[in-house]
Design an enzyme around this catalytic site. Structure first.
Site, PDB file in Angstrom:
ATOM      1  CE  LYS A   1       4.081   1.816  15.142  1.00 18.32           C
ATOM      2  NZ  LYS A   1       4.901   2.991  15.520  1.00 18.32           N
TER       3      LYS A   1
ATOM      4  CE  LYS B   1      10.943   4.986  13.012  1.00 16.87           C
ATOM      5  NZ  LYS B   1       9.643   4.951  13.724  1.00 16.87           N
TER       6      LYS B   1
ATOM      7  NE  ARG C   1      -4.099  -1.629   1.482  1.00 17.19           N
ATOM      8  CZ  ARG C   1      -4.883  -2.341   2.276  1.00 17.19           C
ATOM      9  NH1 ARG C   1      -4.741  -2.280   3.568  1.00 17.19           N
ATOM     10  NH2 ARG C   1      -5.841  -3.071   1.770  1.00 17.19           N
TER      11      ARG C   1
ATOM     12  CE  LYS D   1       2.578   9.478   7.329  1.00 13.48           C
ATOM     13  NZ  LYS D   1       3.849   9.980   7.850  1.00 13.48           N
TER      14      LYS D   1
HETATM   15  N1  GLU Z   1       7.138   8.129  14.344  1.00 16.16           N
HETATM   16  C1  GLU Z   1       5.819   7.662  14.615  1.00 16.16           C
HETATM   17  C2  GLU Z   1       5.786   6.155  14.768  1.00 16.16           C
HETATM   18  O1  GLU Z   1       6.799   5.538  14.954  1.00 16.16           O
HETATM   19  C3  GLU Z   1       4.804   8.197  13.626  1.00 16.16           C
HETATM   20  C4  GLU Z   1       4.953   7.765  12.209  1.00 16.16           C
HETATM   21  C5  GLU Z   1       4.026   8.508  11.253  1.00 16.16           C
HETATM   22  O2  GLU Z   1       3.234   9.326  11.695  1.00 16.16           O
HETATM   23  O3  GLU Z   1       4.156   8.251  10.069  1.00 16.16           O
HETATM   24  O4  GLU Z   1       4.758   5.553  14.774  1.00 16.16           O
END
Ligand code: GLU
Length: 470
Positions: A89, A101, A61, A65
């Site tokens: 997540k 990441k 997808r 993010k």
């Molecule tokens: N850094 C946050 C996490 O580890 C947020 C990631 C985001 O909002 O894309 O979940």
């Protein structure tokens, strides 16, 4: 064992529990792509070479993010592990994103603001040129060592490079509200942790099986880390749920008050002095490691990875561990804690609030309109209409306060909070359900991973990337 290996082992456990084809699991576990970037930046007249990474764990997808962290100690393996956690997540929170990441090897404390801005902009140029910042494919967000400030610098750099991109605002999330951000993003992860705990406490059987007393108010909590996540969550828990935070563990030690700490004051003290030492509202000890082992009901690690490991897991006295940080409990520690019957609410569920509200921000950016803008006043007018009719029919008048509460149209913050609350509740209910249905699963982490990999596997089957064995 590295964070990435630990996450993979957790996935293996869930794979076995649900009988997923191990080859599919292998495809899910593999990090699709990771890029290391070295770039020069001139600081105080001297050229320094910086190292950064962007890892895309899954792209079933898009966009992929995840947070972009600035830290003095990071490596590729860790970034890959954190990117994997993002995939799982997003799947649990039902967010239509892949997991990614990024990281920059830097100690932000060693640089002045304008130096950091130049370095961030340089890094953003490198990332954007490789398409690792792009509203459609890769969307970073704040993480350890970064905040709304860095996100503005990155967004502005992207806009300078791609002025014709009409969705340029959506190239990063976690921006300040006046720069395309969304109400409630700053405290979203903390708020999500609070909602997760509230939801947990709405299930008396869950509370009882963790060996806790009913009701959030009676809980005595230890929080590790009063940063972006820990501060908000501790403050919300104290102010809204009357929880007693008996200890705050920080980088320079621990501050303890059995009667409850004032979180705002602790944070204020930290802002003024740089640590918790000398805080007048509690007793101080520099033994932060020992503090994790304190007797308490709930332990909330909200700082770094691997804080609870094979070396201290046997001594943990908390009944419930709530993983507000990413990967705070190692795989080995997780095994020990499970055998000891200590309940863990896992990171891939508990701290999904940040990316959930990032998703709202991204969709807001694509729609180019604040949530609630179209219907807020309409709802208010309608509310007045309903109430007027009700008054006429009953012959009774609502008080001014009742009218105000009943007719009020939802603000953007109301909508964001409602969407976040719904996400956290639904995810927990999914987790409970799989535990109820599958006799092989009796802990929240395995349940959460089982849900995530089932969803990701389904998208891979749908896309024809892997063949379903069924
Ligand atoms: N850094 C946050 C996490 O580890 C947020 C990631 C985001 O909002 O894309 O979940």
């Amino acid at each position: 064992m590295s964070l990435r290996e630990g996450v993979d082992r957790m996935v293996d456990r869930a794979t076995l529990a649900i009988g997923l084809d191990p080859d599919t699991a292998k495809v899910i576990q593999a990090c699709n792509m990771v890029s290391q970037i070295k770039f020069p930046a001139k600081v105080r007249g001297k050229v320094e070479v910086f190292t950064g990474w962007w890892a895309i764990h899954s792209a079933h997808r898009l966009p992929a993010k995840g947070g972009l962290r600035f830290a003095p100690v990071i490596n590729q393996e860790e970034i890959e592990g954190l990117a994997a956690l993002m995939s799982y997540k997003c799947a649990i929170a039902d967010i239509p994103f892949g997991g990614a990441k990024g990281g920059l090897l830097i100690n932000p404390c060693n640089y002045k603001e304008d130096e950091l801005r130049d370095i961030t902009r340089r890094f953003a140029v490198e990332l954007a040129r490789k398409d690792f910042i792009n509203p459609a494919t890769n969307v970073p967000a704040p993480d350890l060592g970064t905040s709304a400030r860095e996100m503005v610098w990155i967004a502005d750099t992207y806009k300078a490079l791609f002025p014709e991109d009409v969705n340029q605002d959506a190239c990063v999330t976690g921006k300040p509200i006046n720069r395309g951000g969304i109400a409630g993003r700053t405290e979203a992860t903390g708020k999500g942790v609070q909602y997760a705990l509230q939801e947990f406490f709405r299930h008396p059987e869950a509370v009882a099986s963790a060996g806790l007393q009913d009701g959030l108010t009676t809980q005595r909590v230890v929080v590790q880390g009063l940063g972006k996540v820990g501060y908000h969550l501790a403050k919300f828990l104290v102010e809204d749920d009357n929880i007693t935070v008996i200890a705050v563990i920080e980088h320079d030690g621990v501050v303890i008050n059995d009667g409850g700490l004032n979180i705002h004051d602790v944070r204020q003290h930290m802002a003024e002095t740089g640590g918790v030492k000398g805080f007048p509202g509690g007793s101080y000890s520099e033994d932060r490691d020992e503090a994790l082992l304190m007797e308490c009901d709930i332990l909330i690690p909200a700082a770094l990875e691997s804080q609870i490991h094979a070396g201290n897991a046997m001594q943990i006295q908390a009944k419930l561990i709530v993983e507000a940080a990413n990967g705070p409990v190692t795989y080995e520690a997780d095994e020990i804690l499970r055998n000891r019957g200590i309940t863990i609410l896992p990171d891939i569920y508990v701290n999904a609030g940040g990316v959930t509200v990032s998703y709202f921000e991204w969709t807001r950016n694509l729609s180019h309109m604040r949530f609630g803008r179209l219907q807020r006043r309409y709802d208010e007018i309608r509310g007045h209409g309903y109430l007027d009719t009700l008054e006429q029919l009953t012959g009774q008048r609502a008080s001014d306060q009742q009218r105000k509460t009943l007719v009020r149209g939802a603000s953007e913050l109301d909508l964001v909070r409602s969407g976040l609350y719904d996400t956290m509740r639904m995810a927990f209910q999914d987790i409970r359900e799989i535990i109820r249905e599958n006799p092989n699963i009796n802990d929240y982490r395995t349940a959460a991973f089982a849900i995530a990999i089932t969803k990701i596997a389904q998208s891979y089957y749908d896309l024809g990337l892997v063949e379903s064995s069924k």
